[in-house]
Design an enzyme around this catalytic site. Structure first.
Site, short mmCIF file in Angstrom:
data_model
loop_
_atom_site.label_atom_id
_atom_site.label_comp_id
_atom_site.label_asym_id
_atom_site.label_seq_id
_atom_site.Cartn_x
_atom_site.Cartn_y
_atom_site.Cartn_z
N ASN A 21 0.84 -1.21 0.00
CA ASN A 21 0.00 0.00 0.00
C ASN A 21 0.87 1.25 0.00
O ASN A 21 0.55 2.24 -0.67
CB ASN A 21 -0.95 0.00 1.20
CG ASN A 21 -2.19 -0.82 0.95
OD1 ASN A 21 -3.06 -0.41 0.18
ND2 ASN A 21 -2.27 -2.00 1.56
N HIS A 116 -7.95 -0.83 6.10
CA HIS A 116 -8.29 -2.10 6.75
C HIS A 116 -8.98 -2.99 5.71
O HIS A 116 -9.86 -2.52 4.98
CB HIS A 116 -9.22 -1.84 7.94
CG HIS A 116 -9.59 -3.09 8.67
ND1 HIS A 116 -8.73 -3.69 9.58
CD2 HIS A 116 -10.68 -3.88 8.61
CE1 HIS A 116 -9.30 -4.78 10.05
NE2 HIS A 116 -10.48 -4.93 9.47
N GLU A 149 -9.16 6.55 18.94
CA GLU A 149 -8.76 5.65 20.03
C GLU A 149 -9.42 4.28 19.92
O GLU A 149 -9.05 3.36 20.65
CB GLU A 149 -9.11 6.28 21.39
CG GLU A 149 -8.17 7.39 21.83
CD GLU A 149 -8.46 8.74 21.20
OE1 GLU A 149 -9.41 8.85 20.39
OE2 GLU A 149 -7.72 9.70 21.50
C1 GRF Z 1 -3.25 -4.73 4.01
O1 GRF Z 1 -4.14 -5.76 3.73
C2 GRF Z 1 -3.90 -3.69 4.86
O2 GRF Z 1 -5.27 -3.55 4.61
C3 GRF Z 1 -3.70 -4.19 6.26
O3 GRF Z 1 -2.43 -4.80 6.24
C4 GRF Z 1 -2.10 -5.20 4.91
C5 GRF Z 1 -0.81 -4.53 4.59
O4 GRF Z 1 -0.32 -4.91 3.34
N1 GRF Z 1 -3.84 -3.14 7.24
P1 GRF Z 1 0.91 -4.09 2.72
O5 GRF Z 1 2.03 -4.12 3.75
O6 GRF Z 1 0.44 -2.71 2.43
O7 GRF Z 1 1.28 -4.84 1.48
#
Ligand code: GRF
Length: 220
Positions: A21, A116, A149
């Site tokens: 991401n 998420h 929070e």
């Molecule tokens: C993703 O699925 C995100 O939604 C979650 O953790 C994962 C991280 O993947 N919070 P990356 O490290 O961005 O590939």
């Protein structure tokens, strides 16, 4: 009269692992699709995070801030100090596997985003894809939200839906969602960087002609 330049909005991205991401956000910034944004810093709480290498290859500044048996707040104080030192305006959590202390949340209130891999408020927390499959829901997705929070409970900025197929494993479902995560995170960040939104109660709404209809689109 000289054209007035808009200030650059500096983004700090926190990762713990793969960092896909983070790379998607950085690529969208590089392509100019998040107008006015610059990635100022990528911080990992693990020196072994695979994403660090990818960030370096893109020429991004990276930093490791490990916990080192400190309390959550002590660790967060060092992270926040680094973000401030780099004049970070908006923090994006991208697979950052630590809960934030109220010190951190207060320091960047309504300026911390998280992604998420479910349609919140359904399936917060960990082990999301297993829970989704076991529960038998037919649709799931991903959510970009402000961090407060509560666990994965802050105001929702954007969501995407994806179908859950009978033959799905956790891996196939995660991969289908991840593709949408990369797109929706950039769209949500672009909205927040533009400043064309307001938070009314729990609702994040576009202002100034900004339409966030795209932020709820599904993949059908
Ligand atoms: C993703 O699925 C995100 O939604 C979650 O953790 C994962 C991280 O993947 N919070 P990356 O490290 O961005 O590939």
């Amino acid at each position: 009269m000289p054209v007035q330049q808009s200030p650059i909005i500096k983004i700090g991205i926190l990762i713990s692992g793969r960092g896909s991401n983070m790379l998607a956000l950085a690529n969208e910034v590089n392509r100019g699709r998040i107008a006015g944004a610059q990635i100022a810093l990528v911080i990992s709480d693990h020196s072994t995070a695979a994403g660090l290498q990818g960030a370096k290859e893109l020429g991004l500044k990276t930093l490791v801030v490990e916990r080192n048996r400190r309390s959550r707040e002590e660790h967060d104080r060092e992270t926040v100090a680094a973000l401030r030192e780099h004049q970070v305006d908006i923090v994006c959590l991208a697979g950052y596997m630590r809960l934030l202390s109220s010190y951190f949340i207060d320091a960047y209130r309504h300026r911390i985003l998280n992604i998420h891999p479910s349609l919140l408020p359904a399936f917060p927390g960990l082990d999301v894809h297993r829970q989704v499959i076991d529960h038998g829901v037919k649709w799931t997705g991903c959510t970009v939200h402000f961090v407060d929070e509560t666990l994965d409970g802050g105001p929702i900025i954007a969501q995407r839906t994806v179908p859950v197929l009978d033959e799905d494993s956790e891996d196939t479902l995660a991969a289908r969602i991840l593709e949408q995560e990369h797109q929706v995170y950039a769209e949500a960040l672009a909205l927040i960087v533009s400043g064309n939104y307001e938070i009314v109660g729990r609702r994040v709404m576009g202002t100034d002609g900004a339409r966030n209809g795209a932020l709820v689109s599904d993949t059908l």
